[in-house]
Design a protein around this motif. Structure first.
Motif, PDB file in Angstrom:
ATOM      1  N   ALA A  29      44.823  38.289  20.817  1.00  0.00           N
ATOM      2  CA  ALA A  29      45.571  38.756  21.986  1.00  0.00           C
ATOM      3  C   ALA A  29      47.018  39.091  21.637  1.00  0.00           C
ATOM      4  O   ALA A  29      47.585  40.064  22.114  1.00  0.00           O
ATOM      5  CB  ALA A  29      45.512  37.713  23.096  1.00  0.00           C
ATOM      6  N   GLU A  30      47.639  38.254  20.826  1.00  0.00           N
ATOM      7  CA  GLU A  30      49.016  38.473  20.348  1.00  0.00           C
ATOM      8  C   GLU A  30      49.949  38.978  21.442  1.00  0.00           C
ATOM      9  O   GLU A  30      50.492  40.094  21.378  1.00  0.00           O
ATOM     10  CB  GLU A  30      49.039  39.441  19.161  1.00  0.00           C
ATOM     11  N   GLY A  31      50.166  38.132  22.456  1.00  0.00           N
ATOM     12  CA  GLY A  31      51.022  38.528  23.557  1.00  0.00           C
ATOM     13  C   GLY A  31      52.505  38.531  23.240  1.00  0.00           C
ATOM     14  O   GLY A  31      53.311  39.031  24.002  1.00  0.00           O
TER      15      GLY A  31
ATOM     16  N   THR B  42      41.039  41.116  21.889  1.00  0.00           N
ATOM     17  CA  THR B  42      42.304  41.743  21.544  1.00  0.00           C
ATOM     18  C   THR B  42      42.654  42.759  22.629  1.00  0.00           C
ATOM     19  O   THR B  42      41.877  42.968  23.560  1.00  0.00           O
ATOM     20  CB  THR B  42      42.269  42.394  20.141  1.00  0.00           C
ATOM     21  N   THR B  43      43.823  43.372  22.487  1.00  0.00           N
ATOM     22  CA  THR B  43      44.261  44.332  23.505  1.00  0.00           C
ATOM     23  C   THR B  43      43.723  45.729  23.171  1.00  0.00           C
ATOM     24  O   THR B  43      43.163  45.968  22.094  1.00  0.00           O
ATOM     25  CB  THR B  43      45.789  44.404  23.570  1.00  0.00           C
TER      26      THR B  43
ATOM     27  N   VAL C 255      36.164  41.675  23.844  1.00  0.00           N
ATOM     28  CA  VAL C 255      36.731  41.700  25.186  1.00  0.00           C
ATOM     29  C   VAL C 255      38.173  42.194  25.087  1.00  0.00           C
ATOM     30  O   VAL C 255      38.930  41.768  24.197  1.00  0.00           O
ATOM     31  CB  VAL C 255      36.623  40.302  25.860  1.00  0.00           C
ATOM     32  N   VAL C 256      38.514  43.142  25.947  1.00  0.00           N
ATOM     33  CA  VAL C 256      39.863  43.708  25.955  1.00  0.00           C
ATOM     34  C   VAL C 256      40.730  42.864  26.876  1.00  0.00           C
ATOM     35  O   VAL C 256      40.476  42.767  28.074  1.00  0.00           O
ATOM     36  CB  VAL C 256      39.847  45.162  26.479  1.00  0.00           C
ATOM     37  N   VAL C 257      41.739  42.235  26.311  1.00  0.00           N
ATOM     38  CA  VAL C 257      42.606  41.383  27.129  1.00  0.00           C
ATOM     39  C   VAL C 257      43.860  42.160  27.523  1.00  0.00           C
ATOM     40  O   VAL C 257      44.274  43.078  26.816  1.00  0.00           O
ATOM     41  CB  VAL C 257      42.994  40.081  26.389  1.00  0.00           C
ATOM     42  N   PRO C 258      44.457  41.799  28.651  1.00  0.00           N
ATOM     43  CA  PRO C 258      45.668  42.502  29.074  1.00  0.00           C
ATOM     44  C   PRO C 258      46.847  42.186  28.154  1.00  0.00           C
ATOM     45  O   PRO C 258      46.853  41.161  27.474  1.00  0.00           O
ATOM     46  CB  PRO C 258      45.924  41.953  30.488  1.00  0.00           C
TER      47      PRO C 258
ATOM     48  N   THR D 299      43.458  28.444  26.990  1.00  0.00           N
ATOM     49  CA  THR D 299      42.679  28.265  28.222  1.00  0.00           C
ATOM     50  C   THR D 299      42.686  29.554  29.057  1.00  0.00           C
ATOM     51  O   THR D 299      41.696  29.851  29.730  1.00  0.00           O
ATOM     52  CB  THR D 299      43.219  27.096  29.073  1.00  0.00           C
ATOM     53  N   ALA D 300      43.769  30.323  28.974  1.00  0.00           N
ATOM     54  CA  ALA D 300      43.830  31.592  29.707  1.00  0.00           C
ATOM     55  C   ALA D 300      42.823  32.582  29.131  1.00  0.00           C
ATOM     56  O   ALA D 300      42.143  33.313  29.862  1.00  0.00           O
ATOM     57  CB  ALA D 300      45.240  32.184  29.633  1.00  0.00           C
ATOM     58  N   LEU D 301      42.724  32.582  27.806  1.00  0.00           N
ATOM     59  CA  LEU D 301      41.791  33.489  27.139  1.00  0.00           C
ATOM     60  C   LEU D 301      40.350  33.144  27.506  1.00  0.00           C
ATOM     61  O   LEU D 301      39.530  34.022  27.791  1.00  0.00           O
ATOM     62  CB  LEU D 301      41.999  33.413  25.624  1.00  0.00           C
TER      63      LEU D 301
END
Lengths: 416, 72
Positions: A87-89, A127-128, A153-156, A165-167
Motif C-alpha cells: 500500500a505504501e501510503g 497495492t495502489t 486488491v487495489v487500495v486507495p 488492520t485497515a488493510l
C-alpha cells in the motif's frame, strides 16, 4: 529432510541488482536467470526455520521479527491467508512501488513461499493503482500453480491504507479504516481467518533467504539487524531515489550518494511517521535502529527527506501535520480533535497570528493525544511535531515573536 | 484477580459518564474524551469501575485482567 542443491547468489545489490537500467520490468525469465529457480521442494517447517534463523525483520516500518509472524498464524483451526502489503501510503516513500514495478517476481516469489511456509492456499497482493498494472503484468507471466491462488486488491492512496488492520478490513470489503485490537490479523483477519500481513520488501528478502539460506542473509548487516534494506531519499538532493544499503552501514555514505545540497537544515528520518533530525546529530550515524535510537530517530519506513536551509521547519511541519490531520480515519476523538488542534496551532504560528497559544500548550496537547487512538496514526503525528519543536526551536521562536520567516516561500514536502 | 479499565477509542463518543462515576481513574481531555489510568484497580475501587463500565451508553469500556501499567 529434503536435499536442496545450493544456489549461488548473484552479486549485490540483492534486490535492486535485478532492476533493468532502461526502467522496464524484469521478466520472469530474467528473474530466474539472475536468482536461480524457485525453491520448490522445501517443506513448510524448513521454510519457516530458514526465516527464523535469518533474523529477518519486517521492512514495512514496524520491524517485527518475520519468523515470529510466520509462526503466529499457525495452530488455529482455520487455514491462514497471506497478504502482501504494497500500500505504501507514506508520500515520501517509493521503495515498495519500485519493487512492484521493476522486480515484482521477487515479491510474488516471496508471497508464494510465505503461503507454503504457513500452509496457506491464498495470497492477496495489495497495492495502489500506481503500480497495479505492472504487478498484474508480472502475475500473468507466472506459470499456473495449483497450490496457491494469488489475487490482487487495489487500495486507495491514503496514508493509513497500509495499516495492518485497515488493510485487512479493506480486503474484507470495508472502507479500509483501522480496527480495534484484539483481535489482530494473525488471530482473525481476512474472512475471519489467521492472516499473515507482510510488507512487499520483506517478502522480497524472504524469497532470497529461501534460495540462499539464512547464513547468506546474515552475511550483510549487523547481528541484531541483519540483511540489506531499501531506503527512499528525496528533498534537497541531486540524486533522489530508492537505494539499497546494508543495515548498520554509514548514514553519511548513503546521503553522500544522494548528493545533498550545500546547506541542509534538517533531515526527516522515517517519513511523515518519523522525526526531524539535525545534520550534526547524524554525524557518524548508522542505518540501524540501534544507532538512530540514540539520536532521537528510528528507521521506520526508511524514507529520508533533506530539508534545505532555504526552507522553514515550522512551515513544513505545519503542512505535514495538516495532511496527517486530514488523513485521520476520524474514528477516535483524541486523533480527530487533537491532530486538528495541533495543525491549527502550527498554522497560527506560520502566519504569526497574535492569538497563537504559547508553546507549552502545544506540548501538553501532544502528550495528551499520544497513545489514545485505536492505531498509531496520532502517535506518529505527535512524534513528528515534538521533534519539530526540538529541532526548529529557533524558527518557532521567530514565528512566535512575529519575526520574519527564514523560509523563502518554497514548499518542499510533497503533500498529496 | 486485579482488573484494569480499557476503552475502545473507536466506539467512544465522549459522553463522559465514566469520568463522573470513576474520577479516581478517569478524567476527560479538553474535547471530552476519557484519559484512563490503566493501572490495576484495587478491590476497593472495583465497584466504581464496574459501574463506570456499565454506564457507558456505547459499551466502549471493558474491565480486563490487569497487565503492566499503561495509560489509555
Amino acid at each position: 529432510m529434503s536435499v536442496v542443491e545450493p544456489i549461488a547468489p548473484p552479486a549485490p545489490p540483492r534486490l535492486l541488482g535485478g532492476v533493468r537500467p532502461d526502467g522496464r520490468q524484469t521478466s520472469l525469465r530474467a528473474h530466474l536467470a539472475r536468482y536461480g529457480p524457485f525453491p520448490d521442494d522445501l517443506r513448510a517447517d524448513e521454510l519457516r526455520a530458514r526465516i527464523v534463523q535469518s533474523g529477518l525483520a519486517g521492512r514495512g516500518g514496524a520491524g517485527f521479527p518475520t519468523g515470529t509472524k510466520l509462526e503466529s498464524v499457525l495452530g488455529g483451526r482455520r487455514r491462514p491467508v497471506v497478504v502482501a502489503n504494497g500500500a505504501e501510503g507514506e508520500p515520501v516513500s517509493s521503495k515498495d512501488k519500485a519493487l512492484l514495478a521493476y522486480v515484482p517476481h521477487l515479491v510474488i516469489d516471496g508471497a508464494v513461499l510465505a503461503t507454503r511456509a504457513v500452509g496457506a492456499r491464498r495470497a492477496i497482493v495489495a497495492t495502489t493503482s500506481v503500480v497495479m498494472g505492472q504487478l498484474e503484468h508480472a502475475l500473468a507471466e507466472r506459470p499456473p500453480d495449483s497450490r496457491v491462488d494469488i489475487s490482487t486488491v487495489v487500495v486507495p492512496e491514503r496514508f493509513i491504507a497500509g495499516e495492518e488492520t485497515a488493510l485487512v478490513q479493506f480486503a474484507n470489503g470495508g472502507p479500509g479504516l483501522p480496527t480495534y485490537t484484539p483481535p489482530r490479523p494473525f488471530e482473525r483477519g481476512v474472512d475471519g481467518v489467521p492472516t499473515l500481513v507482510l510488507n512487499v520488501e520483506t517478502l522480497a528478502h524472504l524469497a532470497l533467504i529461501e534460495r540462499y539460506g539464512p547464513e547468506w542473509f546474515r552475511s550483510a548487516g549487523t547481528t541484531s539487524e541483519p540483511g540489506t534494506a531499501l531506503v527512499t531519499v528525496s528533498g534537497a538532493v541531486s540524486v533522489p531515489g530508492v537505494y539499497e544499503v546494508e543495515l548498520g552501514s554509514s548514514f553519511s555514505e548513503l546521503i553522500a550518494q544522494a548528493t545533498p545540497d550545500d546547506a541542509i537544515r534538517a533531515y526527516l528520518v522515517g517519513g511523515y511517521f518519523g522525526t526531524w533530525v539535525e545534520p550534526r546529530s547524524l554525524e557518524g550515524a548508522l542505518v540501524s535502529n540501534a544507532d538512530l535510537a540514540h539520536r532521537g530517530a528510528a528507521l521506520g519506513a526508511r524514507a529520508l527527506v533533506a530539508l534545505p536551509a532555504g526552507a522553514c521547519g515550522v512551515v513544513e511541519t505545519a503542512r505535514i501535520l495538516r495532511y496527517l490531520a486530514d488523513e485521520s480515519a476520524r474514528q477516535c476523538g483524541p486523533c480527530v480533535h487533537g491532530l486538528a488542534a495541533v495543525a491549527e496551532t502550527l498554522e497560527q504560528l506560520v502566519r504569526r497570528d497574535r492569538r497563537t497559544p504559547e508553546l507549552g500548550v502545544l506540548r501538553r496537547r501532544l502528550a495528551q493525544i499520544n497513545g489514545r487512538g485505536a492505531c498509531r496514526h496520532p502517535d506518529g503525528a505527535v512524534a513528528l511535531a515534538a521533534s519539530a519543536l526540538r529541532v526548529f526551536a529557533d524558527e518557532f521562536d521567530r514565528h512566535l515573536h512575529g519575526r520574519r520567516c527564514t523560509g523563502r516561500g518554497r514548499a518542499i514536502m510533497p503533500i498529496p | 484477580m486485579n482488573v484494569a479499565i480499557r476503552v475502545n477509542p473507536i466506539l467512544c463518543d465522549g459522553h463522559g459518564l465514566c469520568a463522573e462515576l470513576f474520577p479516581e481513574r478517569i478524567s476527560l481531555d479538553e474535547w471530552g474524551y476519557p484519559i484512563i489510568d490503566g493501572d490495576p484497580i484495587s478491590p476497593g475501587l472495583e465497584g466504581h469501575a464496574r459501574r463506570a463500565v456499565d454506564a457507558c451508553p456505547v459499551v466502549a469500556l471493558r474491565l480486563e485482567r490487569a497487565r503492566a501499567t499503561s495509560r489509555v
